[in-house]
Scaffold this motif. Structure first.
Motif, PDB file in Angstrom:
ATOM      1  N   GLY A 208      11.059 -10.482  -4.591  1.00 20.79           N
ATOM      2  CA  GLY A 208      10.205  -9.353  -4.236  1.00 20.79           C
ATOM      3  C   GLY A 208       8.939  -9.791  -3.541  1.00 20.79           C
ATOM      4  O   GLY A 208       8.681 -10.992  -3.402  1.00 20.79           O
ATOM      5  N   ARG A 209       8.175  -8.816  -3.092  1.00 18.84           N
ATOM      6  CA  ARG A 209       6.854  -9.101  -2.544  1.00 18.84           C
ATOM      7  C   ARG A 209       6.001  -9.737  -3.628  1.00 18.84           C
ATOM      8  O   ARG A 209       6.004  -9.293  -4.771  1.00 18.84           O
ATOM      9  CB  ARG A 209       6.159  -7.822  -2.072  1.00 18.84           C
ATOM     10  N   ALA A 210       5.252 -10.763  -3.242  1.00 18.38           N
ATOM     11  CA  ALA A 210       4.469 -11.492  -4.233  1.00 18.38           C
ATOM     12  C   ALA A 210       3.478 -10.591  -4.959  1.00 18.38           C
ATOM     13  O   ALA A 210       3.149 -10.830  -6.123  1.00 18.38           O
ATOM     14  CB  ALA A 210       3.741 -12.654  -3.566  1.00 18.38           C
ATOM     15  N   ASN A 211       2.989  -9.533  -4.297  1.00 17.92           N
ATOM     16  CA  ASN A 211       1.996  -8.654  -4.921  1.00 17.92           C
ATOM     17  C   ASN A 211       2.600  -7.348  -5.413  1.00 17.92           C
ATOM     18  O   ASN A 211       1.894  -6.362  -5.601  1.00 17.92           O
ATOM     19  CB  ASN A 211       0.869  -8.355  -3.928  1.00 17.92           C
TER      20      ASN A 211
ATOM     21  N   ALA B 214       6.888  -7.762 -10.722  1.00 23.48           N
ATOM     22  CA  ALA B 214       6.298  -8.377 -11.918  1.00 23.48           C
ATOM     23  C   ALA B 214       7.010  -7.895 -13.178  1.00 23.48           C
ATOM     24  O   ALA B 214       7.285  -8.673 -14.100  1.00 23.48           O
ATOM     25  CB  ALA B 214       4.806  -8.050 -11.984  1.00 23.48           C
ATOM     26  N   LYS B 215       7.342  -6.600 -13.209  1.00 27.79           N
ATOM     27  CA  LYS B 215       8.035  -6.041 -14.376  1.00 27.79           C
ATOM     28  C   LYS B 215       9.430  -6.644 -14.513  1.00 27.79           C
ATOM     29  O   LYS B 215       9.850  -7.055 -15.608  1.00 27.79           O
ATOM     30  CB  LYS B 215       8.119  -4.526 -14.236  1.00 27.79           C
ATOM     31  N   ALA B 216      10.155  -6.715 -13.372  1.00 29.32           N
ATOM     32  CA  ALA B 216      11.496  -7.296 -13.402  1.00 29.32           C
ATOM     33  C   ALA B 216      11.445  -8.774 -13.760  1.00 29.32           C
ATOM     34  O   ALA B 216      12.311  -9.289 -14.477  1.00 29.32           O
ATOM     35  CB  ALA B 216      12.163  -7.091 -12.044  1.00 29.32           C
ATOM     36  N   GLU B 217      10.420  -9.469 -13.267  1.00 32.75           N
ATOM     37  CA  GLU B 217      10.284 -10.901 -13.510  1.00 32.75           C
ATOM     38  C   GLU B 217      10.138 -11.194 -15.002  1.00 32.75           C
ATOM     39  O   GLU B 217      10.813 -12.085 -15.548  1.00 32.75           O
ATOM     40  CB  GLU B 217       9.069 -11.421 -12.747  1.00 32.75           C
TER      41      GLU B 217
ATOM     42  N   GLU C 194      -0.921  -1.076 -15.869  1.00 34.48           N
ATOM     43  CA  GLU C 194      -2.075  -1.953 -15.711  1.00 34.48           C
ATOM     44  C   GLU C 194      -1.660  -3.414 -15.821  1.00 34.48           C
ATOM     45  O   GLU C 194      -2.121  -4.266 -15.047  1.00 34.48           O
ATOM     46  CB  GLU C 194      -3.131  -1.620 -16.763  1.00 34.48           C
ATOM     47  N   GLU C 195      -0.752  -3.719 -16.751  1.00 33.81           N
ATOM     48  CA  GLU C 195      -0.258  -5.090 -16.888  1.00 33.81           C
ATOM     49  C   GLU C 195       0.519  -5.505 -15.644  1.00 33.81           C
ATOM     50  O   GLU C 195       0.406  -6.644 -15.167  1.00 33.81           O
ATOM     51  CB  GLU C 195       0.646  -5.201 -18.121  1.00 33.81           C
ATOM     52  N   MET C 196       1.325  -4.589 -15.130  1.00 37.50           N
ATOM     53  CA  MET C 196       2.109  -4.886 -13.929  1.00 37.50           C
ATOM     54  C   MET C 196       1.204  -5.252 -12.763  1.00 37.50           C
ATOM     55  O   MET C 196       1.470  -6.200 -12.017  1.00 37.50           O
ATOM     56  CB  MET C 196       2.974  -3.675 -13.558  1.00 37.50           C
ATOM     57  N   LEU C 197       0.104  -4.522 -12.584  1.00 38.16           N
ATOM     58  CA  LEU C 197      -0.818  -4.784 -11.481  1.00 38.16           C
ATOM     59  C   LEU C 197      -1.508  -6.129 -11.647  1.00 38.16           C
ATOM     60  O   LEU C 197      -1.686  -6.879 -10.668  1.00 38.16           O
ATOM     61  CB  LEU C 197      -1.853  -3.656 -11.381  1.00 38.16           C
ATOM     62  N   ASP C 198      -1.902  -6.447 -12.883  1.00 40.78           N
ATOM     63  CA  ASP C 198      -2.569  -7.728 -13.134  1.00 40.78           C
ATOM     64  C   ASP C 198      -1.642  -8.901 -12.810  1.00 40.78           C
ATOM     65  O   ASP C 198      -2.044  -9.883 -12.167  1.00 40.78           O
ATOM     66  CB  ASP C 198      -3.035  -7.815 -14.595  1.00 40.78           C
ATOM     67  N   ILE C 199      -0.401  -8.792 -13.265  1.00 37.65           N
ATOM     68  CA  ILE C 199       0.546  -9.875 -13.031  1.00 37.65           C
ATOM     69  C   ILE C 199       0.892  -9.975 -11.547  1.00 37.65           C
ATOM     70  O   ILE C 199       1.061 -11.071 -11.005  1.00 37.65           O
ATOM     71  CB  ILE C 199       1.817  -9.672 -13.880  1.00 37.65           C
ATOM     72  N   ALA C 200       0.982  -8.826 -10.873  1.00 35.39           N
ATOM     73  CA  ALA C 200       1.262  -8.834  -9.430  1.00 35.39           C
ATOM     74  C   ALA C 200       0.169  -9.581  -8.668  1.00 35.39           C
ATOM     75  O   ALA C 200       0.450 -10.355  -7.742  1.00 35.39           O
ATOM     76  CB  ALA C 200       1.390  -7.403  -8.907  1.00 35.39           C
TER      77      ALA C 200
ATOM     78  N   GLN D 216      -1.586 -14.747  -5.866  1.00 31.96           N
ATOM     79  CA  GLN D 216      -2.424 -15.946  -5.812  1.00 31.96           C
ATOM     80  C   GLN D 216      -1.588 -17.210  -5.982  1.00 31.96           C
ATOM     81  O   GLN D 216      -1.769 -18.198  -5.262  1.00 31.96           O
ATOM     82  CB  GLN D 216      -3.504 -15.870  -6.894  1.00 31.96           C
ATOM     83  N   ALA D 217      -0.651 -17.177  -6.926  1.00 36.21           N
ATOM     84  CA  ALA D 217       0.212 -18.341  -7.157  1.00 36.21           C
ATOM     85  C   ALA D 217       1.088 -18.615  -5.939  1.00 36.21           C
ATOM     86  O   ALA D 217       1.311 -19.775  -5.570  1.00 36.21           O
ATOM     87  CB  ALA D 217       1.081 -18.107  -8.399  1.00 36.21           C
ATOM     88  N   HIS D 218       1.574 -17.535  -5.306  1.00 35.68           N
ATOM     89  CA  HIS D 218       2.425 -17.702  -4.123  1.00 35.68           C
ATOM     90  C   HIS D 218       1.657 -18.350  -2.974  1.00 35.68           C
ATOM     91  O   HIS D 218       2.158 -19.256  -2.312  1.00 35.68           O
ATOM     92  CB  HIS D 218       2.976 -16.341  -3.694  1.00 35.68           C
TER      93      HIS D 218
END
Length: 476
Positions: free
Chosen positions: A8-11, A16-19, A102-108, A113-115
């Motif tokens: 998926g798109r890094a952001n 993030a949810k699927a990950e 909110e958690e999904m956005l934070d992890i995205a 940044q990691a990408h």
């Protein structure tokens, strides 16, 4: 046994949810494996189209999730997006995700940044395994001898970027090139992967990332006319440009340097190489900038490094105009002092306006003579400086003059290579079109434009004489 692939798109918050759900399944199910791939947002759409076209899938959103069935030859089976994956996990394993938005956005945000950091690390590794290929024409010239150490010491392209240098010249100078190669090899530059000499023109510019054109025409006006000199420049570029198109990398950067016809060389390479990106061909004006700064510094009894924003307009190695209307002075010993970033307009410090309008302006011809007769250190430094700016950006807020193909900026006619103020950033340059120019400068631009148009018309005439039925379809 299956391997799940989540991309998926890094952001993307849904990625993030699927990950995280995939991570949980992998940690708790003995035969479940997940392979995660992130794509930069700028490249996601194209990547998604390519992967769907390759596999015959229909999917238009982030993320995309599929299974690779290892015991059946690795064929991919599309699951779909995040909702399809949630249904799959619920149906087969009785597991779902309760992650909040909110958690999904934070992890995205963390994923992006990691990408970016991972891409940067990969680029550094690629630079170490795939050195930049630098080609230098007319490599027997003194400027090349001075330029090589500047390129090889890491300050131009970066301290983690290896380079390979290829020296191109005629058979007449083969022994000179071999001598340069041996001397450079003896210097054992850590970042220099290799250096080689070339005299076979058909193999020139292979896989080139950067090409530095140093070819000069020795001017003896009592022997030949200006038209004949322009013809010689056109002939050189008529050889180089098709080879650049054929052999060099698509986004190769070409620098026209030297002591004669640098604008014309850039324009002819663009003309003869229609597939070469015109934005990747520039002419170097830095020698004239720095020489003018040194002259001003001597007048003010200060360090030339404190003189900024001198603009060189027009034909760099021909009729040009040195514009001081935006010039700033830093660190001048005067009655007014300030912090390191404090500057004052040049015109407020040189009270002798007569000197500006008589001595300095009239000295421009002698300034050009000084630049053109230098041994090689000054033009070599100029080329290295412009390359460093091109790859890493010019100092914030400072003006750099380079010759570029005009698109009508500052009312300069389109289609001529004209030196003007630019800034370098993010691996490219942009014209500082926001600068205001005074009436004196505008008059100079009109005069200089006329001179360059005449030079272009002569060049086009010579092209048609040389190749009346050739590949070149050029409009004036």
């Amino acid at each position: 046994r299956a391997v799940g692939v989540s991309t998926g798109r890094a952001n993307c918050p849904y990625y993030a949810k699927a990950e995280l759900l995939a991570d949980y399944l992998q940690a708790n199910l003995p035969d479940f494996r997940v392979h995660k791939i992130t794509q930069h947002p700028d490249r996601w759409e194209q990547w998604l189209r390519d992967i769907c076209e390759m596999n015959g899938w229909q999917h238009r959103q982030s993320p995309i999730i599929w299974r690779e069935l290892l015991d059946r030859g690795g064929k991919g089976l599309l699951l779909g997006g995040v909702n399809d994956f949630l249904e799959y996990a619920q149906h087969y394993y009785g597991i779902t995700s309760m992650m909040l938005s909110e958690e999904m956005l934070d992890i995205a945000e963390e994923n992006l940044q990691a990408h970016v950091e991972a891409e940067k690390e990969e680029e550094e590794i690629r630079n170490l395994t795939n050195p930049l290929q630098i080609w230098i024409t007319s490599a027997s010239a003194p400027i090349c001898y001075q330029l090589i150490p500047l390129l090889a010491n890491g300050e131009v392209f970066g301290m983690t970027t290896e380079i390979s240098i290829h020296l191109l010249d005629t058979d007449e100078f083969k022994n000179v090139l071999c001598g340069i190669v041996m001397e450079v090899e003896d210097m054992a530059f850590p970042l220099l992967r290799g250096i080689s000499e070339h005299t076979e023109i058909d193999k020139a510019f292979l896989q080139a990332d950067v090409i530095i054109v140093l070819d000069d025409i020795l001017l003896k006006r009592e022997v030949q006319s200006l038209e004949n000199y322009i013809r010689k420049v056109s002939e050189i570029c008529h050889v180089y440009a098709p080879l650049i198109e054929k052999n060099a990398k698509k986004e190769v950067r070409v620098i026209s340097a030297g002591k004669t016809f640098v604008n014309l060389k850039a324009m002819m390479i663009i003309t003869y190489g229609p597939s070469i990106n015109p934005e990747n061909v520039i002419a170097v004006a830095t020698s004239w900038e720095t020489a003018a700064k040194a002259m001003l510094a001597r007048k003010l009894s200060m360090n030339a490094a404190g003189v900024k924003d001198v603009i060189v307009w027009g034909n760099i190695t021909g009729c040009h105009y040195i514009d001081l209307s935006h010039t700033k002075i830093y660190g001048c010993d005067s009655a007014v002092w300030g912090p390191a970033n404090f500057s004052r307009p040049l015109m407020n410090l040189i009270y002798d306006s007569e000197w500006i309008h008589s001595e300095f302006l009239s000295a421009q011809s002698s300034l050009s003579s000084r630049v053109c007769h230098c041994a090689g250190m000054l033009p070599a430094h100029a080329v290295a400086t412009v390359l460093r700016y091109w790859f890493h950006g010019s100092p914030s807020g400072e003006i750099v003059s380079v010759g570029i193909l005009s698109e009508g900026q500052f009312c300069i006619p389109e289609g001529i290579v004209f030196s003007m103020p630019v800034r370098f950033q993010n691996g490219s340059w942009e014209v500082m079109a926001e600068l205001e120019i005074n009436e004196t400068t505008q008059e100079a631009l009109e005069r200089l434009s006329h001179d360059l148009i005449q030079e272009k018309l002569i060049a086009l005439k010579k092209i048609k004489e040389m190749h009346p039925f050739g590949r070149d379809k050029i409009t004036t």
